[in-house]
Design a protein around this motif. Structure first.
Motif, PDB file in Angstrom:
ATOM      1  N   UNK A   1      60.372  59.705  15.412  1.00  0.00           N
ATOM      2  CA  UNK A   1      60.500  58.467  14.629  1.00  0.00           C
ATOM      3  C   UNK A   1      59.101  58.035  14.256  1.00  0.00           C
ATOM      4  N   UNK A   2      58.975  57.597  13.061  1.00  0.00           N
ATOM      5  CA  UNK A   2      57.653  57.146  12.599  1.00  0.00           C
ATOM      6  C   UNK A   2      57.321  55.798  13.201  1.00  0.00           C
ATOM      7  N   UNK A   3      55.968  55.610  13.477  1.00  0.00           N
ATOM      8  CA  UNK A   3      55.506  54.321  14.056  1.00  0.00           C
ATOM      9  C   UNK A   3      55.636  53.217  13.051  1.00  0.00           C
ATOM     10  N   UNK A   4      55.908  52.069  13.589  1.00  0.00           N
ATOM     11  CA  UNK A   4      56.064  50.901  12.724  1.00  0.00           C
ATOM     12  C   UNK A   4      54.867  49.985  12.910  1.00  0.00           C
ATOM     13  N   UNK A   5      54.203  49.643  11.841  1.00  0.00           N
ATOM     14  CA  UNK A   5      53.007  48.755  11.905  1.00  0.00           C
ATOM     15  C   UNK A   5      53.437  47.332  11.623  1.00  0.00           C
ATOM     16  N   UNK A   6      53.082  46.460  12.615  1.00  0.00           N
ATOM     17  CA  UNK A   6      53.411  45.046  12.429  1.00  0.00           C
ATOM     18  C   UNK A   6      52.202  44.342  11.826  1.00  0.00           C
ATOM     19  N   UNK A   7      52.313  43.606  10.839  1.00  0.00           N
ATOM     20  CA  UNK A   7      51.189  42.952  10.140  1.00  0.00           C
ATOM     21  C   UNK A   7      51.166  41.450  10.421  1.00  0.00           C
ATOM     22  N   UNK A   8      51.125  41.104  11.709  1.00  0.00           N
ATOM     23  CA  UNK A   8      51.126  39.672  12.063  1.00  0.00           C
ATOM     24  C   UNK A   8      49.760  39.016  12.011  1.00  0.00           C
ATOM     25  N   UNK A   9      48.599  39.735  11.794  1.00  0.00           N
ATOM     26  CA  UNK A   9      47.245  39.146  11.726  1.00  0.00           C
ATOM     27  C   UNK A   9      46.487  39.274  13.047  1.00  0.00           C
ATOM     28  N   UNK A  10      45.268  38.581  13.126  1.00  0.00           N
ATOM     29  CA  UNK A  10      44.375  38.653  14.316  1.00  0.00           C
ATOM     30  C   UNK A  10      44.832  37.685  15.389  1.00  0.00           C
ATOM     31  N   UNK A  11      44.521  38.078  16.619  1.00  0.00           N
ATOM     32  CA  UNK A  11      44.838  37.174  17.734  1.00  0.00           C
ATOM     33  C   UNK A  11      43.844  36.017  17.754  1.00  0.00           C
ATOM     34  N   UNK A  12      44.170  35.018  18.531  1.00  0.00           N
ATOM     35  CA  UNK A  12      43.204  33.910  18.729  1.00  0.00           C
ATOM     36  C   UNK A  12      41.980  34.448  19.464  1.00  0.00           C
ATOM     37  N   UNK A  13      40.769  34.040  19.034  1.00  0.00           N
ATOM     38  CA  UNK A  13      39.546  34.583  19.683  1.00  0.00           C
ATOM     39  C   UNK A  13      39.361  33.990  21.074  1.00  0.00           C
ATOM     40  N   UNK A  14      38.748  34.755  21.936  1.00  0.00           N
ATOM     41  CA  UNK A  14      38.232  34.215  23.205  1.00  0.00           C
ATOM     42  C   UNK A  14      36.782  33.791  22.945  1.00  0.00           C
ATOM     43  N   UNK A  15      36.390  32.567  23.348  1.00  0.00           N
ATOM     44  CA  UNK A  15      35.051  32.029  23.022  1.00  0.00           C
ATOM     45  C   UNK A  15      34.302  31.611  24.293  1.00  0.00           C
ATOM     46  N   UNK A  16      32.993  31.503  24.170  1.00  0.00           N
ATOM     47  CA  UNK A  16      32.108  31.084  25.275  1.00  0.00           C
ATOM     48  C   UNK A  16      30.897  30.384  24.668  1.00  0.00           C
ATOM     49  N   UNK A  17      30.559  29.234  25.219  1.00  0.00           N
ATOM     50  CA  UNK A  17      29.343  28.523  24.780  1.00  0.00           C
ATOM     51  C   UNK A  17      28.231  28.820  25.788  1.00  0.00           C
ATOM     52  N   UNK A  18      27.090  29.204  25.309  1.00  0.00           N
ATOM     53  CA  UNK A  18      25.967  29.537  26.197  1.00  0.00           C
ATOM     54  C   UNK A  18      24.667  28.982  25.628  1.00  0.00           C
ATOM     55  N   UNK A  19      23.968  28.258  26.486  1.00  0.00           N
ATOM     56  CA  UNK A  19      22.631  27.775  26.115  1.00  0.00           C
ATOM     57  C   UNK A  19      21.591  28.825  26.471  1.00  0.00           C
ATOM     58  N   UNK A  20      20.614  28.920  25.631  1.00  0.00           N
ATOM     59  CA  UNK A  20      19.434  29.677  26.054  1.00  0.00           C
ATOM     60  C   UNK A  20      18.647  28.801  27.025  1.00  0.00           C
TER      61      UNK A  20
END
Length: 395
Positions: free
Chosen positions: A1-20
Motif C-alpha cells: 500500500x502506498x504511504x499517505x502524506x498528511x499535510x497538516x503543517x508544522x508543529x508548535x515550536x519548543x522555545x527557550x529564552x537565554x541571556x548572554x
C-alpha cells in the motif's frame, strides 16, 4: 500500500529564552583619601553593554561582617568597613544578570597601617634628641618615616625598617623647639603620625668675668651661650641676708648683673644658667670674695712708741664681715721703697717692726684687712698716716 502524506503543517515550536552573560565591569578605582585603617571605598564603571541587574562585591579575607554584598545596577560604589589596619585585601566586583555572572574585576588594596605608639624622648643634649616608639597595635608596617622640623644638620626625613623602633636626630641647635613625627608606611599608604614636641638643652653660658667688687657687692658679666636662649638665671650663694640671690635676665643684650647687700670679706659662688623652652643648661660658675671692711683709723703714735729702729702703730678694728687678719706696710718715703710688711691676726690691732727701720727716716705706714688666701684673697681699702703725720724714726 502506498504511504499517505498528511499535510497538516508544522508543529508548535519548543522555545527557550537565554541571556548572554553580562560584560565585565569597568576598572575598580580607589581614591587614596578613601582608604583608612579600617575602611576601603571603591568605585567602578558599568560594563560597556547593558543587561546588568546587580553587582556582587566581595573582599577577602572577609572581616568585620564583609560577606559578599549585592548592590543595584545603578550603584557603582561600595565601602568595606571594619577592616584590619595594615592588611592586604583582594577586592572583586562581578556583574550579575539572568544570564549569569560576568568575568570578575579585581583589585588588590592595603588598608593604611595603624598609628605608631607614643614617642618617648631619651637623654636630650644641646645638639641631639634620641627617640623611641612602640609598634602599631596591628601589623602591616613595612617601614617608618621619621622627621624633625625645623630641619637642621642634615636631618631630612629618614626611613627606618619596621624592626627599628628608635632614632636619634643629631646636629641640632641648642635651645631650640623641634616637632618630631613618626609615620608607619606600608603599601596601603601612610598612617596617622605620632607627634612630639621637644626642646634641645640650652648651651652652657661662656666664662663669667667679675668686673667690680666692693665690701657689699659683686658685679658679674658672662659670655652668651651658643644657639638659642630665652633667658638667663644668675644666682649667688650663700644666700644669707642677700636681698635678691637669684635673678632672671631677659635682656639678652646686657649679660651682666650686680648682687648687692653682701657681707664683707665673704666668699661667694656665682652661677649662670641659660634657659630655653623649660630646659636648663649646665651652669657656669665663678667664685668671688667681697672685699673686707677696712680697718679703723691709724692712731698717732705716742713718743714711747717710736725708737730709732722701730715704730709701733695701733688702729681701730674693722667694723664687721669676715676677714682673716691685717697687714701693715712700712714704706720709706724717700724713694718709695717698701721695707717690710707685718701680718697680724684678726684679733690684733697693734703692730711694730723691731729691726728693719733706720734712724732718722720718714715712713709711710699703711694698714688693711685681708680675707682669704690664694686666688680668693681680697684686701680692704688701706688706711694710712699721711703728710703731715708721716712718722720719722728717732735719730
Amino acid at each position: 500500500m502506498a504511504a499517505t502524506h498528511l499535510s497538516g503543517g508544522d508543529s508548535a515550536p519548543s522555545t527557550k529564552v537565554q541571556w548572554t552573560t553580562p560584560a565585565q565591569p569597568g576598572e575598580i578605582t580607589i581614591d587614596p583619601a578613601e582608604v583608612t585603617t579600617s575602611r576601603i571605598k571603591i568605585t567602578w564603571t558599568a560594563p560597556a553593554t547593558g543587561g546588568t541587574e546587580t553587582y556582587r562585591v566581595s573582599i577577602s579575607p572577609e572581616h568585620g561582617g564583609n560577606t559578599p554584598a549585592s548592590v543595584s545596577s545603578s550603584t557603582l560604589e561600595h565601602t568595606f568597613n571594619g577592616l584590619t589596619a595594615g592588611t592586604e585585601y583582594n577586592i572583586r566586583v562581578v556583574a550579575v544578570s539572568s544570564g549569569g555572572d560576568s568575568v570578575e574585576r579585581t583589585k588588590v588594596q592595603w588598608t593604611t597601617p595603624a598609628q605608631p605608639g607614643e614617642i618617648t624622648i631619651g637623654a636630650v643634649t644641646v645638639s641631639s634628641i634620641p627617640i623611641t616608639w612602640a609598634a602599631p597595635a596591628t601589623g602591616g608596617t613595612e617601614t617608618y618615616r621619621v622627621s624633625i622640623s625645623p630641619e637642621h644638620g642634615g636631618n631630612t626625613p629618614a626611613s627606618v625598617s619596621s624592626s627599628t623602633l628608635e632614632h636619634t636626630f643629631n646636629g641640632l641647635t641648642a635651645g631650640t623647639e623641634y616637632n618630631i613625627r613618626v609615620v608607619a608606611v606600608s603599601s596601603g599608604g601612610d598612617s596617622a603620625p605620632s607627634t612630639k614636641v621637644q626642646w634641645t638643652i640650652a648651651a652652657q653660658p661662656g666664662d663669667i668675668t667679675i668686673t667690680e667688687v666692693t665690701v657689699n657687692s659683686v658685679k658679674a658679666a658672662w659670655v652668651a651661650s651658643a644657639g638659642n636662649v630665652q633667658r638667663y638665671t644668675v644666682s649667688i650663694s650663700p644666700t644669707t641676708d642677700v636681698p635678691n640671690p637669684s635673678q632672671d635676665i631677659t635682656n639678652l643684650n646686657a649679660l651682666e648683673h650686680t648682687f648687692t647687700g653682701l657681707t664683707a670679706g665673704t666668699l661667694y659662688t656665682i652661677s649662670v644658667i641659660a634657659k630655653s623652652g623649660g630646659t636648663d643648661s649646665t651652669d657656669s660658675t665663678k667664685q668671688q670674695r667681697t672685699r673686707p671692711s677696712p680697718p679703723g683709723d691709724i692712731n698717732q703714735p705716742t713718743d714711747d712708741m717710736v725708737t730709732t729702729t722701730n715704730i709701733t702703730v695701733t688702729w681701730g678694728p674693722s667694723p664687721g664681715g669676715e676677714f682673716s687678719g691685717y697687714e701693715v706696710i712700712f714704706t720709706l718715703v724717700e724713694g718709695g721703697v717698701v721695707l717690710t710688711t707685718v701680718e697680724v691676726d684678726s684679733g690684733t690691732t697693734t703692730a711694730s717692726e723691731p729691726s728693719a727701720l733706720s734712724p732718722g727716716q720718714l715712713y709711710l705706714i699703711e694698714v688693711y684687712a685681708v680675707s682669704g688666701t690664694g686666688n680668693n684673697r681680697m684686701e680692704s681699702d688701706r688706711k694710712n698716716i699721711t703728710t703731715p703725720m708721716l712718722l720719722r724714726t728717732l735719730l
